[in-house]
Design a protein around this motif. Structure first.
Motif, mmCIF file in Angstrom:
data_model
loop_
_atom_site.group_PDB
_atom_site.id
_atom_site.type_symbol
_atom_site.label_atom_id
_atom_site.label_comp_id
_atom_site.label_asym_id
_atom_site.label_seq_id
_atom_site.Cartn_x
_atom_site.Cartn_y
_atom_site.Cartn_z
ATOM 1 N N LEU A 111 0.908 -0.968 0.184
ATOM 2 C CA LEU A 111 0.006 -0.143 -0.036
ATOM 3 C C LEU A 111 0.964 1.152 -0.087
ATOM 4 O O LEU A 111 1.734 1.097 0.696
ATOM 5 C CB LEU A 111 -0.961 -0.136 1.536
ATOM 6 C CG LEU A 111 -2.125 -1.194 1.640
ATOM 7 C CD1 LEU A 111 -2.627 -0.984 2.535
ATOM 8 C CD2 LEU A 111 -2.422 -1.279 0.319
ATOM 9 N N GLY A 133 -2.931 -0.725 -3.408
ATOM 10 C CA GLY A 133 -3.815 0.587 -3.045
ATOM 11 C C GLY A 133 -2.965 1.409 -2.632
ATOM 12 O O GLY A 133 -1.718 1.414 -2.291
ATOM 13 N N PRO A 135 -4.066 4.212 -1.224
ATOM 14 C CA PRO A 135 -5.183 4.858 0.575
ATOM 15 C C PRO A 135 -5.043 6.063 0.847
ATOM 16 O O PRO A 135 -5.438 7.088 0.516
ATOM 17 C CB PRO A 135 -5.222 3.972 1.797
ATOM 18 C CG PRO A 135 -3.932 3.591 1.624
ATOM 19 C CD PRO A 135 -3.433 3.697 -0.127
ATOM 20 N N GLU A 136 -3.616 6.970 0.172
ATOM 21 C CA GLU A 136 -3.231 8.159 1.231
ATOM 22 C C GLU A 136 -4.400 9.518 1.038
ATOM 23 O O GLU A 136 -4.158 10.427 1.253
ATOM 24 C CB GLU A 136 -2.027 8.588 1.228
ATOM 25 C CG GLU A 136 -1.623 8.638 -0.497
ATOM 26 C CD GLU A 136 -0.795 7.377 -0.831
ATOM 27 O OE1 GLU A 136 0.342 7.282 -1.588
ATOM 28 O OE2 GLU A 136 -1.677 6.411 -1.128
ATOM 29 N N ARG A 138 -7.058 8.840 0.386
ATOM 30 C CA ARG A 138 -8.418 9.052 1.684
ATOM 31 C C ARG A 138 -8.068 10.643 2.796
ATOM 32 O O ARG A 138 -9.095 11.048 3.364
ATOM 33 C CB ARG A 138 -9.104 8.526 2.018
ATOM 34 C CG ARG A 138 -9.292 7.449 1.093
ATOM 35 C CD ARG A 138 -10.006 6.173 1.860
ATOM 36 N NE ARG A 138 -10.638 5.604 0.260
ATOM 37 C CZ ARG A 138 -11.517 4.367 -0.162
ATOM 38 N NH1 ARG A 138 -11.378 4.168 1.246
ATOM 39 N NH2 ARG A 138 -11.627 3.365 -0.542
ATOM 40 N N GLY A 164 -8.386 5.950 -4.043
ATOM 41 C CA GLY A 164 -7.534 5.435 -2.625
ATOM 42 C C GLY A 164 -8.406 3.795 -2.413
ATOM 43 O O GLY A 164 -8.118 2.789 -1.263
ATOM 44 N N ASP A 165 -8.840 3.036 -3.577
ATOM 45 C CA ASP A 165 -9.304 1.498 -3.282
ATOM 46 C C ASP A 165 -7.869 0.839 -4.145
ATOM 47 O O ASP A 165 -7.798 1.242 -4.257
ATOM 48 C CB ASP A 165 -10.595 1.602 -4.312
ATOM 49 C CG ASP A 165 -11.629 1.934 -4.489
ATOM 50 O OD1 ASP A 165 -12.457 2.502 -3.864
ATOM 51 O OD2 ASP A 165 -12.551 1.860 -5.633
ATOM 52 N N MET A 166 -8.493 -0.347 -2.718
ATOM 53 C CA MET A 166 -7.671 -1.274 -3.182
ATOM 54 C C MET A 166 -8.141 -2.271 -3.548
ATOM 55 O O MET A 166 -8.953 -2.130 -3.497
ATOM 56 C CB MET A 166 -6.930 -2.216 -1.356
ATOM 57 C CG MET A 166 -6.574 -1.307 -0.260
ATOM 58 S SD MET A 166 -6.106 -2.876 0.293
ATOM 59 C CE MET A 166 -7.298 -2.440 1.664
ATOM 60 N N ASP A 262 -11.360 5.930 6.837
ATOM 61 C CA ASP A 262 -11.987 4.772 5.486
ATOM 62 C C ASP A 262 -13.501 5.022 5.811
ATOM 63 O O ASP A 262 -14.512 4.542 4.774
ATOM 64 C CB ASP A 262 -11.485 4.058 6.167
ATOM 65 C CG ASP A 262 -9.606 3.786 5.402
ATOM 66 O OD1 ASP A 262 -9.864 4.803 4.475
ATOM 67 O OD2 ASP A 262 -8.913 3.377 5.637
#
Length: 269
Positions: A111, A133, A135-136, A138, A164-166, A262
């Motif tokens: 990630l 992903g 995600p940062e 977010r 930011g999806d995995m 999240d």
């Protein structure tokens, strides 16, 4: 050389070495010590005439969860962010620059900063349970090392960087984030088979071929793109929203912070 946060091991029979990020209790989160030790180990491998290929992986159940968000003072100015991200980007570019092939062996999560590390490697093999992903976005941040647009189609880059999806290993393969998926219990064996194959190649052919591929990216503007991104993300971090998010991190535990980040996105997939 001894290391605090990584393991460095040369294979007993073939000309390759393995760097293992060794903070399994923290999902191999990358702090400055990790970044600097990986950089030093890559340099050691490059300087060793008995190393023709390199593997990077993580201990335990993750490749790495990305940059370590705990323990820092984030009430800082743009000059701090520019210096911080420049160091991180330069260390990852040194993997990309290394005149030997580098394989990312991805177990579990890769990630944020760890995804960038993986993308700076020449090849990537992933376990079938791996997750990927950025995600940062977010929490009002972005990657210091912007390698993704040089590997993926723009539509896929925008999806990962905007949401930011995995994604799972199958989707990562479709996007060309990785080269191959293997069963998790075969990841070490399959990675080492590839490393042995590369280690037995005529090394000048690999060196000159990698130099030509890298040159294509440089001619197309990779270095100015990286520098622009560092300036842009440094500026992002000192916006009001950026400072507010960093203040939240200082007040919350990491578990609370990630839930706060999240929770608004639950149920939207």
């Amino acid at each position: 050389m001894s290391y605090e946060t990584i393991l460095y091991e040369k294979d007993a029979s073939d000309k390759f070495a393995t760097i293992t990020i060794n903070r399994p209790d923290k999902m191999n989160a990358m702090n400055k010590v990790v970044i600097r030790e990986i950089d030093a180990a890559v340099a050691a491998a490059v300087a060793d005439p008995d190393i023709n290929a390199l593997v990077i992986t993580g201990a335990g159940r993750a490749f790495s969860s990305g940059y370590d968000l705990q323990g820092g003072d984030f009430d800082v100015d743009i000059d701090f962010w520019r210096e911080d991200m420049s160091e991180n980007a330069e260390a990852l570019l040194n993997i990309w620059r290394a005149p030997i092939p580098v394989i990312a062996s991805v177990n579990g999560y890769a990630l944020a900063g760890a995804l960038e590390l993986m993308m700076c490697c020449d090849l990537a093999i992933a376990a079938d349970n791996a997750k990927f992903g950025e995600p940062e976005v977010r929490h009002n941040s972005g990657p210091p090392a912007l390698m993704m647009p040089w590997l993926l189609a723009t539509r896929d880059v925008r999806w990962l960087m905007f949401t930011g999806d995995m994604v799972d290993a199958q989707e990562a393969l479709r996007m060309h984030l990785i080269n191959k998926i293997v069963p998790a219990d075969q990841l070490k064996e399959k990675t080492e088979n590839l490393a042995r194959k590369l280690a037995r190649m005529p090394l000048p052919a690999l060196r000159y071929t990698k130099a030509s591929i890298n040159n294509q990216q440089m001619v197309a503007g990779l270095m100015p793109s990286f520098q622009y991104n560092i300036e842009a993300i440094a500026a992002l971090h000192v916006t009001k929203a950026g400072r507010d998010w960093m203040a939240n991190l200082a007040k919350m535990s990491l578990k609370e912070y990630l839930a706060f980040r999240d929770n608004p996105f639950k149920g939207l997939d």
